[in-house]
Design a protein around this motif. Structure first.
Motif, short mmCIF file in Angstrom:
data_model
loop_
_atom_site.label_atom_id
_atom_site.label_comp_id
_atom_site.label_asym_id
_atom_site.label_seq_id
_atom_site.Cartn_x
_atom_site.Cartn_y
_atom_site.Cartn_z
N ARG A 177 0.85 -1.19 0.00
CA ARG A 177 0.00 0.00 0.00
C ARG A 177 0.89 1.24 0.00
NH1 ARG A 177 -5.39 -0.80 3.59
NH2 ARG A 177 -6.07 -2.79 2.69
N TYR A 178 0.38 2.29 -0.59
CA TYR A 178 1.20 3.50 -0.70
C TYR A 178 0.29 4.73 -0.57
CZ TYR A 178 4.31 7.05 -2.70
OH TYR A 178 5.08 8.16 -2.90
N THR A 179 0.57 5.55 0.43
CA THR A 179 -0.18 6.80 0.56
C THR A 179 0.70 7.84 1.23
OG1 THR A 179 -2.22 7.81 1.39
CG2 THR A 179 -1.19 6.18 2.82
N CYS A 180 0.50 9.05 0.91
CA CYS A 180 1.21 10.23 1.41
C CYS A 180 2.72 9.97 1.52
CB CYS A 180 0.63 10.72 2.73
SG CYS A 180 0.68 9.55 4.10
N GLY A 181 3.26 9.35 0.52
CA GLY A 181 4.71 9.11 0.48
C GLY A 181 5.16 7.95 1.32
N ILE A 182 4.23 7.16 1.86
CA ILE A 182 4.60 6.02 2.72
C ILE A 182 4.17 4.72 2.06
CG2 ILE A 182 4.18 4.90 4.95
CD1 ILE A 182 3.77 7.68 6.15
N LYS A 183 5.16 3.81 1.89
CA LYS A 183 4.85 2.43 1.47
C LYS A 183 4.64 1.63 2.74
CE LYS A 183 8.31 2.55 -2.26
NZ LYS A 183 9.60 1.98 -2.68
N TYR A 184 3.64 0.77 2.79
CA TYR A 184 3.46 0.00 4.00
C TYR A 184 2.83 -1.35 3.71
CZ TYR A 184 -1.41 1.71 4.08
OH TYR A 184 -2.72 2.02 3.77
N LYS A 185 3.17 -2.30 4.57
CA LYS A 185 2.70 -3.67 4.38
C LYS A 185 2.97 -4.45 5.66
CE LYS A 185 3.05 -7.57 1.18
NZ LYS A 185 3.55 -8.03 -0.11
N ILE A 186 2.19 -5.50 5.89
CA ILE A 186 2.53 -6.44 6.96
C ILE A 186 3.31 -7.58 6.32
CG2 ILE A 186 1.65 -8.03 8.70
CD1 ILE A 186 -0.73 -6.21 9.09
N LEU A 187 4.55 -7.73 6.76
CA LEU A 187 5.43 -8.76 6.19
C LEU A 187 4.97 -10.15 6.67
CD1 LEU A 187 8.82 -6.86 6.71
CD2 LEU A 187 7.35 -6.91 4.68
N PRO A 188 5.43 -11.20 5.99
CA PRO A 188 4.97 -12.56 6.35
C PRO A 188 5.23 -12.91 7.81
CG PRO A 188 6.12 -12.57 4.25
CD PRO A 188 6.28 -11.20 4.79
N GLN A 189 6.21 -12.32 8.43
CA GLN A 189 6.50 -12.61 9.85
C GLN A 189 5.57 -11.85 10.79
OE1 GLN A 189 8.54 -11.32 7.60
NE2 GLN A 189 10.27 -12.72 7.27
N ASN A 190 4.54 -11.25 10.25
CA ASN A 190 3.58 -10.41 10.97
C ASN A 190 4.26 -9.17 11.58
OD1 ASN A 190 0.93 -9.79 11.72
ND2 ASN A 190 1.28 -10.53 13.80
N VAL A 191 5.21 -8.68 10.84
CA VAL A 191 5.90 -7.44 11.23
C VAL A 191 5.42 -6.33 10.29
CG1 VAL A 191 8.12 -6.26 11.34
CG2 VAL A 191 7.92 -8.62 12.15
N GLY A 192 5.00 -5.23 10.87
CA GLY A 192 4.58 -4.10 10.05
C GLY A 192 5.80 -3.38 9.48
N TYR A 193 5.66 -2.92 8.26
CA TYR A 193 6.79 -2.22 7.63
C TYR A 193 6.28 -0.95 6.97
CZ TYR A 193 10.61 -1.10 4.41
OH TYR A 193 11.61 -0.46 3.73
#
Lengths: 284, 342
Positions: B131-147
């Motif tokens: 996901r990408y909004t306001c200049g931030i890419k973000y995702k929950i990685l497979p290890q259940n770590v937010g990035y």
């Protein structure tokens, strides 16, 4: 019989008009009419601005202003005192000497003055008095990073003077007028030497940003020369206005100078058709 | 009689005016090589804020470079001399901008590993699906770590955007905020972001400003305090990833976050840049940007030369592992979160 009729009519007349006569004989003088002399002006000229908080380079450019002036004899001593309101909204767009930098300036000035008037000759009077003024505005430099703009706000008490000469050239009435205003003391806003607006208004370190103003750190001067060419009930106003605003505080120098040609409409406003009453005009 | 006194007094006041106005004389520099050089030197001499901290003898620097001027030198030659002089300040916030070039100091980047590969992250961790909004890419990685990757503090973060991001990441066990190669931007975005990770008004640093042209003329440091957001706040462990390209407002963000509990900074020392930059200009129209107002960390220390990672978490990217699709620094952050801080 005829004598009786005369006596009867005289008696009725005395009864009917007695209150009116009594009022007329009251020693309190009739209040004169005090028409409002107002002027709306469009002013075009040049502005030169230097503000070392923004840049050490002076900017120059086109200046446009709208002005309103309202003069009226004071109610308590119309022949001796008059009041004056001045409003000026001023906008300038300027460039630096190399032409690659732009600066905008905007000011709103309001002042209220009360002046003592001395009639020197027929049609010629001078006046002097005190003036309270409010200034709001700022300068905006389009190329700067964290110091892009500097706000200007001030309240002042000062002295002011006027001279007015009303004459006729042929059948054309003219009124020449000169006004000068000089703030003496007041308070004004200024950041510290290297203080950012981020620190003042976002972080909240606003201590000391309101400065006491006097001639050691702030000198303003306003000159206004005008001629009203009376054409019927209204007059065409031509004039020249010069405004000098200077501050020297916290090692920051500000020098803003306006020279403007004034074109406008002026005239006296009577609230009703003037009856046969004495008129105290600020024109003559 | 009174009238005469009034008039006399008024004219006396007017005649006294020039005496006061004369105090306001402002130094004017000529638009020639010497005038422009002197204007540049003087602007920095009076307004640059790190002379004392960096122990720079600006007088000597000026003398050294002024000798290189000639009245017939070209504009480009003058620019080179001025640019070389500005290098002495060792400050990435100092730029001289002309029509043909911009001087810049990036030496702190050249001498250190990059420690960030955008393509590697996008391909092997985000799988080009994020996901990408306001200049931030973000995702929950497979290890259940937010990035979250935030590449520039110039990208304005909206409160509504942050609500969406944090709501989406709320199920993660921890959050990695990656600000590697983030060159800075607006400090207001720093507060917007940090306010989602604090639960009470928090002292995050100090700011000072110059009070006069002397090299030691500074105001007392003024505390900078952030208030917590009254919207969604993230309460789990956070790892900040930084490299030498983390500069200016991003450097400030790392400095602020490092002082918070439950936050660890990993990677390389940040690039620094703790002076709030101001701008000015020369008679020939060149623009000069410079550090004008120092911002200190919560301990009152300068971060002009960078913020160290949390002790024990100074990590460089292994380029051999990178070739195999592994970001050593991000891998360490994921391990840290999934193992509960080991």
């Amino acid at each position: 019989m005829a004598i009786c009729k005369v006596l009867l009519c005289s008696l009725v007349g005395v009864v009917l008009f007695c209150p009116g006569h009594l009022r007329a004989e009251n020693p309190q003088p009739e209040k004169p009419l005090r028409p409002v002399a107002s002027a709306f002006t469009l002013e075009i000229g040049r502005q030169s601005a230097l503000d070392t908080y923004l840049s050490p380079i002076r900017y120059r450019g086109l200046d446009i202003a709208l002005g309103y002036e309202r003069l009226r004899a004071a109610s308590f001593a119309p022949e001796k005192w008059l009041t004056r309101h001045n409003v000026l909204v001023d906008f300038a767009t300027m460039t630096n000497q190399s032409g690659n930098g732009s600066m905008l300036s905007g000011y709103l000035d309001y002042s209220f003055a009360m002046l003592r008037r001395w009639q020197l000759l027929d049609g010629l009077w001078v006046a002097g008095g005190g003036e309270a003024a409010l200034t709001l505005g700022g300068l905006y430099n389009l190329r700067n990073s964290n110091n892009p703009a500097t706000a200007k706000a001030a309240i002042d008490l000062g002295v002011t003077a006027m001279a007015s000469y009303h004459l006729r050239v042929g059948r054309l009435p003219l009124t020449f007028r000169y006004q000068v205003s000089l703030p003496v003391v007041g308070a004004f806003f200024s950041p510290a030497f290297g203080q950012s607006y981020y620190e003042m208004f976002y972080i909240g370190n606003a201590d000391g940003i309101v400065r006491f103003g006097a001639w050691n750190n702030r000198v303003d001067l306003r000159n206004y020369l005008s001629v009203d060419i009376h054409l019927g009930k209204r007059a065409l106003r031509l004039g020249y206005r010069q405004i000098m605003r200077t501050t020297h505080v916290a090692y920051i120098d500000t020098q803003v100078l306006n020279h403007m040609f004034v074109l406008g409409i002026s005239g006296e406003i009577f609230r009703s058709a003037p009856p046969a009453r004495r008129v105290v005009s600020v024109y003559y | 009689m009174i009238r005469k006194h009034i008039k006399t007094g008024f004219w006396a006041l007017l005649l006294m005016l020039p005496m006061f106005s004369a105090c306001h004389k402002v130094e004017v520099f000529e638009d020639d090589p010497y005038g422009n050089f002197d204007a540049l030197w003087t602007i920095l001499d009076e307004r640059y804020c790190f002379f004392e901290y960096k122990e720079i003898d600006w007088e000597q620097v000026g003398l050294k470079y002024r000798k290189k001027l000639t009245s017939q030198m070209t504009s480009e030659e003058l620019f080179d001399v001025c640019g070389d002089m500005l290098m002495e300040l060792k400050d990435g916030h100092v730029n001289l901008v002309s029509a043909h070039d911009t001087s810049r100091y990036w030496d702190w980047l050249y001498g250190s590993p990059e420690n960030y590969q955008e393509r590697l992250i996008d391909e092997y961790y985000l799988n080009f699906d994020y996901r990408y909004t306001c200049g931030i890419k973000y995702k929950i990685l497979p290890q259940n770590v937010g990035y979250m990757y935030y590449g520039s503090f110039s990208s304005t973060i909206g409160e509504g955007n942050l609500d969406q991001i944090l709501a989406y990441l709320s199920s993660s066990t921890g959050l990695v905020i990656d600000v590697r190669s983030n060159g800075g931007g607006s400090l207001s975005n720093v507060e917007t972001l940090v306010s989602r990770f604090i639960n009470r008004e928090t002292l995050v640093g100090y700011i000072s400003h110059k009070t006069g042209p002397g090299h030691q003329d500074f105001s007392e440091p003024y505390p900078i305090k952030y208030s917590p957001s009254n919207r969604i706040r993230y309460q789990k462990p956070i790892v900040i990833l930084a490299n030498r390209g983390t500069y200016s407002a991003a450097n400030n963000f790392v400095s602020v976050m490092k002082a918070l509990p439950n936050v660890v900074v990993m990677g390389d020392i940040t690039g620094g840049g703790s002076g709030l930059p101001f701008s000015s200009e020369l008679p020939n129209g060149w623009s000069i940007r410079f550090s004008a107002s120092p911002i200190y960390d919560v301990e009152g220390r300068h971060t002009e030369f960078g913020v160290e990672p949390t002790e024990g978490f100074k990590i460089d990217m292994n380029l051999d592992e990178a070739d195999e699709g592994h970001d050593t620094i991000l891998d360490r952050a994921i391990t840290y979160i999934t193992t509960g801080g080991a």
